[in-house]
Motif scaffolding. Structure first.
Motif, PDB file in Angstrom:
ATOM      1  N   LYS A 204      -4.878   1.137   3.500  1.00 21.80           N
ATOM      2  CA  LYS A 204      -5.995   0.872   2.745  1.00 21.80           C
ATOM      3  C   LYS A 204      -4.974   2.271   1.343  1.00 21.80           C
ATOM      4  N   GLU A 207      -2.001  -0.968   1.100  1.00 20.92           N
ATOM      5  CA  GLU A 207      -2.114  -2.016   0.085  1.00 20.92           C
ATOM      6  C   GLU A 207      -2.209  -1.426  -1.551  1.00 20.92           C
ATOM      7  N   CYS A 258      -5.997  -3.167  10.832  1.00 21.91           N
ATOM      8  CA  CYS A 258      -5.095  -2.794   9.315  1.00 21.91           C
ATOM      9  C   CYS A 258      -3.768  -2.757   8.937  1.00 21.91           C
ATOM     10  N   ASP A 261      -4.167  -6.638   7.787  1.00 21.44           N
ATOM     11  CA  ASP A 261      -5.343  -6.137   6.707  1.00 21.44           C
ATOM     12  C   ASP A 261      -3.983  -6.001   5.338  1.00 21.44           C
ATOM     13  N   GLN A 264      -1.617  -8.922   4.711  1.00 17.15           N
ATOM     14  CA  GLN A 264      -2.244  -9.785   4.118  1.00 17.15           C
ATOM     15  C   GLN A 264      -2.062  -9.048   2.654  1.00 17.15           C
TER      16      GLN A 264
END
Length: 300
Positions: A204, A207, A258, A261, A264
């Motif tokens: 996260k 990202e 993970c 994600d 992407q």
């Protein structure tokens, strides 16, 4: 050619091979999930710290997210509290959460910071509670053991998932030439602490930072096919096919999820690498062969 000349020639060759990668990634952000053998073996710990310091020295911005499950288990055992797991996740009541914060936010975090600083880096340790870095919410776990029955809900206590991330403190540290070292503890709306999976937090954060790379250190060679051969250079379509075929299963599934994600959501590449290899991060970053599985976004 003398031995010294041969050695010097080899070093020059290594540096020459690394140069294009250094040029390409200079100024980019790299999020590394640090755990497994690389975090407990003394030789590997020092190797990792030197890798991180070198990355920073050549203009790359490493951000470290670490785990610490074995260390938490050891302290719980010493105080006479039994660890309980459901689907691989530690049940975290309030007493266990106190231990998690003590171990992850204190002992483990500060030892990593100290190690990096000892090798010439400028690391700063923090948890997801600092600067409201990681806003978390309770993770609800369900398991279906019988297809004819509704899923059974499990209460994992203070186990959380990432609700949002405020990268202000990370941005400030990077701009000030520090290396952030982050313990995966989040805070809820009511100030309650949550224990969060370190792979998930690393993904996260990668990202939100739109990192160039997400690197997950593991105790395996990477992602292996049915014959035990290393797979690399995979895209999302290929990874999903491997999951459907049962090649990817068990403990590797959350890491793969993970990584998928992250790519992407805009992270350029994700890497699952063998943390049992000395200087694994440098080998994956700066050599043609690498030491693990590279995953990129897209379906082609």
């Amino acid at each position: 050619m003398s031995i010294n000349t041969q050695r010097a020639s080899h070093i020059a060759q290594v540096l020459t091979e690394a140069l294009p990668y250094i040029q390409r990634f200079s100024g980019k952000t790299l999020v590394i999930k640090y755990g497994g053998n690389a975090m407990v073996d003394e030789t590997l710990k020092n190797s990792f710290a030197r890798d991180v310091v070198l990355l920073k020295a050549v203009g790359i911005n490493p951000v470290i997210v670490h785990g610490g499950g074995p260390q938490i288990g050891d302290l719980l055992k010493r105080i006479g509290k039994e660890s309980q797991f459901i689907d691989g996740m530690r049940v975290t009541d309030s007493e266990t959460m106190d231990v998690v914060e003590m171990v992850l936010g204190g002992q483990v975090n500060k030892s990593i910071v100290n190690l990096i600083n000892t090798h010439g880096g400028r690391a700063v340790g923090l948890t997801g509670k600092d600067g409201n870095l990681i806003c978390a919410e309770k993770l609800h776990s369900a398991k279906n053991t019988d297809a004819t029955q509704p899923s059974e809900l499990f209460d994992l206590g203070q186990v959380g998932k990432v609700k949002s991330i405020d990268t202000s403190v990370i941005d400030m540290l990077i701009k000030s030439d520090f290396i952030p070292v982050i313990a995966p503890i989040g805070v809820g709306e009511n100030g309650l602490s949550f224990n969060i999976n370190a792979d998930l937090v690393a993904g996260k954060i990668a990202e939100v930072l739109q990192a160039e790379k997400l690197i997950l250190l593991t105790n395996t060679a990477g992602l292996l096919d049915g014959n035990g051969e290393l797979l690399t250079g995979l895209n999302a379509k290929q990874v999903n096919q491997l999951i459907d075929d049962g090649v990817i299963y068990g403990g590797m599934l959350p890491k793969i999820g993970c990584a998928l994600d992250a790519v992407q959501a805009g992270v350029t590449t994700a890497h699952i690498i063998d943390g049992r290899v000395q200087h694994a991060v440098l080998l994956e970053m700066f050599t043609d062969e690498g030491v693990g599985t590279l995953i990129r976004g897209g379906w082609q």
